[in-house]
Design a protein around this motif. Structure first.
Motif, PDB file in Angstrom:
ATOM      1  N   ARG A 179       0.729  -1.022   0.107  1.00 21.70           N
ATOM      2  CA  ARG A 179       0.042   0.048   0.130  1.00 21.70           C
ATOM      3  C   ARG A 179       1.135   1.347   0.041  1.00 21.70           C
ATOM      4  O   ARG A 179       0.529   2.243  -0.650  1.00 21.70           O
ATOM      5  CB  ARG A 179      -0.842   0.102   1.388  1.00 21.70           C
ATOM      6  N   MET A 180       1.829   1.081   0.808  1.00 14.33           N
ATOM      7  CA  MET A 180       2.882   2.428   0.998  1.00 14.33           C
ATOM      8  C   MET A 180       3.419   2.582  -0.371  1.00 14.33           C
ATOM      9  O   MET A 180       3.605   3.660  -0.654  1.00 14.33           O
ATOM     10  CB  MET A 180       3.867   2.250   1.956  1.00 14.33           C
ATOM     11  N   HIS A 181       3.780   1.382  -1.191  1.00 16.85           N
ATOM     12  CA  HIS A 181       4.381   1.653  -2.420  1.00 16.85           C
ATOM     13  C   HIS A 181       3.592   2.173  -3.573  1.00 16.85           C
ATOM     14  O   HIS A 181       4.027   3.134  -4.227  1.00 16.85           O
ATOM     15  CB  HIS A 181       4.719  -0.142  -2.876  1.00 16.85           C
ATOM     16  N   ALA A 182       2.286   1.674  -3.327  1.00 16.74           N
ATOM     17  CA  ALA A 182       1.441   2.485  -4.170  1.00 16.74           C
ATOM     18  C   ALA A 182       1.088   3.843  -4.100  1.00 16.74           C
ATOM     19  O   ALA A 182       1.279   4.907  -4.891  1.00 16.74           O
ATOM     20  CB  ALA A 182      -0.366   1.816  -4.059  1.00 16.74           C
ATOM     21  N   ASP A 183       1.183   4.187  -2.739  1.00 17.44           N
ATOM     22  CA  ASP A 183       0.969   5.783  -2.557  1.00 17.44           C
ATOM     23  C   ASP A 183       2.293   6.565  -2.946  1.00 17.44           C
ATOM     24  O   ASP A 183       2.036   7.464  -3.522  1.00 17.44           O
ATOM     25  CB  ASP A 183       0.887   5.874  -0.948  1.00 17.44           C
ATOM     26  N   THR A 184       3.285   5.963  -2.636  1.00 15.79           N
ATOM     27  CA  THR A 184       4.566   6.558  -2.945  1.00 15.79           C
ATOM     28  C   THR A 184       4.976   6.582  -4.509  1.00 15.79           C
ATOM     29  O   THR A 184       5.424   7.687  -4.949  1.00 15.79           O
ATOM     30  CB  THR A 184       5.668   5.873  -2.434  1.00 15.79           C
ATOM     31  N   HIS A 185       4.718   5.617  -5.004  1.00 20.72           N
ATOM     32  CA  HIS A 185       5.012   5.449  -6.518  1.00 20.72           C
ATOM     33  C   HIS A 185       3.898   5.493  -7.581  1.00 20.72           C
ATOM     34  O   HIS A 185       4.146   5.545  -8.688  1.00 20.72           O
ATOM     35  CB  HIS A 185       5.830   4.293  -6.847  1.00 20.72           C
ATOM     36  N   GLY A 186       2.529   5.874  -7.057  1.00 15.69           N
ATOM     37  CA  GLY A 186       1.620   5.935  -7.933  1.00 15.69           C
ATOM     38  C   GLY A 186       1.298   4.395  -8.841  1.00 15.69           C
ATOM     39  O   GLY A 186       0.638   4.478  -9.815  1.00 15.69           O
ATOM     40  N   SER A 187       1.914   3.302  -8.602  1.00 16.94           N
ATOM     41  CA  SER A 187       1.635   2.406  -9.246  1.00 16.94           C
ATOM     42  C   SER A 187       0.268   1.535  -8.832  1.00 16.94           C
ATOM     43  O   SER A 187      -0.318   1.832  -7.777  1.00 16.94           O
ATOM     44  CB  SER A 187       2.706   1.141  -9.108  1.00 16.94           C
ATOM     45  N   SER A 188       0.027   0.708  -9.718  1.00 13.49           N
ATOM     46  CA  SER A 188      -1.328  -0.056  -9.493  1.00 13.49           C
ATOM     47  C   SER A 188      -1.050  -1.443  -8.653  1.00 13.49           C
ATOM     48  O   SER A 188       0.126  -2.053  -9.199  1.00 13.49           O
ATOM     49  CB  SER A 188      -1.877  -0.537 -10.897  1.00 13.49           C
ATOM     50  N   THR A 221      -4.719 -13.268 -13.624  1.00 15.56           N
ATOM     51  CA  THR A 221      -4.680 -12.659 -14.810  1.00 15.56           C
ATOM     52  C   THR A 221      -5.710 -11.399 -14.521  1.00 15.56           C
ATOM     53  O   THR A 221      -5.582 -10.331 -15.018  1.00 15.56           O
ATOM     54  CB  THR A 221      -5.537 -13.489 -16.076  1.00 15.56           C
ATOM     55  N   ALA A 222      -6.649 -11.488 -13.977  1.00 20.42           N
ATOM     56  CA  ALA A 222      -7.796 -10.366 -13.451  1.00 20.42           C
ATOM     57  C   ALA A 222      -6.969  -9.337 -12.927  1.00 20.42           C
ATOM     58  O   ALA A 222      -7.243  -8.059 -13.177  1.00 20.42           O
ATOM     59  CB  ALA A 222      -8.958 -11.154 -12.938  1.00 20.42           C
ATOM     60  N   ALA A 223      -6.312  -9.758 -11.756  1.00 24.15           N
ATOM     61  CA  ALA A 223      -5.521  -8.740 -11.057  1.00 24.15           C
ATOM     62  C   ALA A 223      -4.645  -7.952 -12.024  1.00 24.15           C
ATOM     63  O   ALA A 223      -4.341  -6.760 -11.866  1.00 24.15           O
ATOM     64  CB  ALA A 223      -4.810  -9.393  -9.647  1.00 24.15           C
ATOM     65  N   GLU A 227      -8.562  -2.460 -14.269  1.00 23.59           N
ATOM     66  CA  GLU A 227      -8.402  -0.855 -14.231  1.00 23.59           C
ATOM     67  C   GLU A 227      -7.261  -0.811 -12.942  1.00 23.59           C
ATOM     68  O   GLU A 227      -7.426  -1.234 -12.018  1.00 23.59           O
ATOM     69  CB  GLU A 227      -9.802  -0.229 -13.851  1.00 23.59           C
ATOM     70  N   PRO A 228      -6.189   0.005 -13.524  1.00 23.09           N
ATOM     71  CA  PRO A 228      -5.354   0.336 -12.432  1.00 23.09           C
ATOM     72  C   PRO A 228      -5.857   0.814 -10.828  1.00 23.09           C
ATOM     73  O   PRO A 228      -6.908   1.452 -10.930  1.00 23.09           O
ATOM     74  CB  PRO A 228      -4.415   1.499 -13.067  1.00 23.09           C
ATOM     75  N   GLY A 229      -5.254   0.588  -9.886  1.00 23.54           N
ATOM     76  CA  GLY A 229      -5.635   0.854  -8.626  1.00 23.54           C
ATOM     77  C   GLY A 229      -5.020   0.196  -7.433  1.00 23.54           C
ATOM     78  O   GLY A 229      -4.281  -0.772  -7.881  1.00 23.54           O
ATOM     79  N   TYR A 230      -5.528   0.501  -6.289  1.00 19.93           N
ATOM     80  CA  TYR A 230      -5.006  -0.221  -5.113  1.00 19.93           C
ATOM     81  C   TYR A 230      -6.239  -1.408  -4.663  1.00 19.93           C
ATOM     82  O   TYR A 230      -7.206  -0.637  -4.529  1.00 19.93           O
ATOM     83  CB  TYR A 230      -4.540   0.751  -4.198  1.00 19.93           C
ATOM     84  N   GLY A 231      -5.787  -2.344  -3.968  1.00 18.48           N
ATOM     85  CA  GLY A 231      -6.872  -3.339  -3.322  1.00 18.48           C
ATOM     86  C   GLY A 231      -6.341  -4.563  -3.086  1.00 18.48           C
ATOM     87  O   GLY A 231      -5.095  -4.876  -3.163  1.00 18.48           O
TER      88      GLY A 231
END
Ligand SMILES: NC(=O)c1ccc[n+]([C@@H]2O[C@H](COP(=O)([O-])OP(=O)(O)OC[C@H]3O[C@@H](n4cnc5c(N)ncnc54)[C@H](O)[C@@H]3O)[C@@H](O)[C@H]2O)c1
Length: 275
Positions: A179-188, A221-223, A227-231
């Motif tokens: 989660r921290m990685h997603a916040d920091t780097h904007g990755s999905s 495959t679905a993941a 759509e890009p995002g965090y989950g």
């Protein structure tokens, strides 16, 4: 996306990252070379073994593991210890997506090993993947195993994590790092709380945890393509009694399990009755 070429090893190489001759000159594109490059850490492991044939049609696979093994012509194997920052960075070069599976999978493993393999290693791999736009992390239902009792069913992945053991706790930390990685780097970034994966279902007691091989392929495959995002989502097959709430896996990822553990157990019982 990154550029460059990482060290590549032949199947069966036991350690190190050795350059090997390519079967064709690097400049000649191989058929399907335009497919996205998916780096799979723990690429020689059980879960990767289930997923590789199901992901190959869509991705070029770079399997990264500290042990070697057989790979297809279509796969690239990097034998290296991802605990090394340099090795982890090198393994990510050119990656379009990362499936992070390298880890200690045993729920009874000792804390020291879980700390080193599931926490420190995950931090290292994520740090190396700063430029990788899409990441899927192999978490576990054990991250919520403390809620695994009938009065709590179905367990919602949005609840506060409630690990049942040191292994589950190490996965909760992995999810937090993701989660921290997603916040920091904007990755999905998607954490998948996998059920029992890569094991044949023979024990009815495991039905509530089981993820069939084909459903595992559908889920990952679905993941990787949602759509890009965090989950954070549960990944199990179709359970008659919904222990783990897969509503968010269906809604956010489009994952629809198709295998029912009761059918598999009934078939196994029928086969053993006939023998
Ligand atoms: N199999 C399951 O039922 C299940 C269920 C839930 C979650 N998971 C998770 O999925 C992931 C894969 O599980 P698995 O069953 O395939 O385990 P596995 O032990 O079969 O595979 C893990 C792989 O990671 C590699 N690895 C470990 N440390 C490494 C390092 N420092 N550098 C490079 N490679 C390293 C190992 O060599 C191994 O091949 C784990 O994170 C596990 O916690 C598995």
């Amino acid at each position: 996306m990154n550029g460059g070429t990482p060290p590549v090893t032949q199947p069966g190489t036991q350690s190190g990252t050795q350059q090997v001759p390519q079967s064709a000159p690097q400049s000649e594109p191989r058929p399907g070379n335009d497919r996205p490059l998916l780096v799979v850490t723990g690429g020689m492991g059980r879960v990767a073994g289930v997923l590789r044939p199901r992901l190959r049609p869509r991705y070029r696979l770079r399997l990264v593991d500290r042990v070697g093994g057989p790979v297809t012509q279509d796969e690239e194997l990097v034998v290296t210890d991802l605990a090394s920052k340099e090795a982890a960075r090198s393994a990510m070069v050119g990656a379009d997506a990362l499936l992070h599976l390298a880890g200690e999978p045993s729920p009874t493993a000792q804390w020291e090993r879980l700390y080193a393999t599931n926490i420190v290693l995950t931090e290292r791999v994520l740090a190396a993947a700063a430029d990788v736009p899409r990441i899927v992390f192999g978490s576990s239902v054990h991250a919520a195993g403390g809620d695994s009792r009938p009065e709590r069913y179905p367990i919602d992945p949005a609840w506060e994590p409630h690990p049942c053991c040191a292994y589950g706790m190490s996965k909760v930390v992995g999810e937090a790092l993701a989660r921290m990685h997603a916040d920091t780097h904007g990755s999905s970034v998607v954490s998948l709380r996998l059920g029992l994966t890569g094991f044949p279902l023979t024990d009815p007691g495991h039905a509530r945890l089981w993820l069939s091989d084909d459903d595992a392929g559908r889920l990952v495959t679905a993941a990787l393509t949602a759509e890009p995002g965090y989950g954070v989502h549960f990944g199990v097959s179709a359970n008659a009694i919904p222990h783990w709430d897969t509503t968010s896996s269906a809604r956010d990822l489009g994952y629809l399990p198709q295998d029912d553990p009761s059918d598999v157990l009934a078939e196994a019982a029928e086969v053993s009755r006939m023998h």
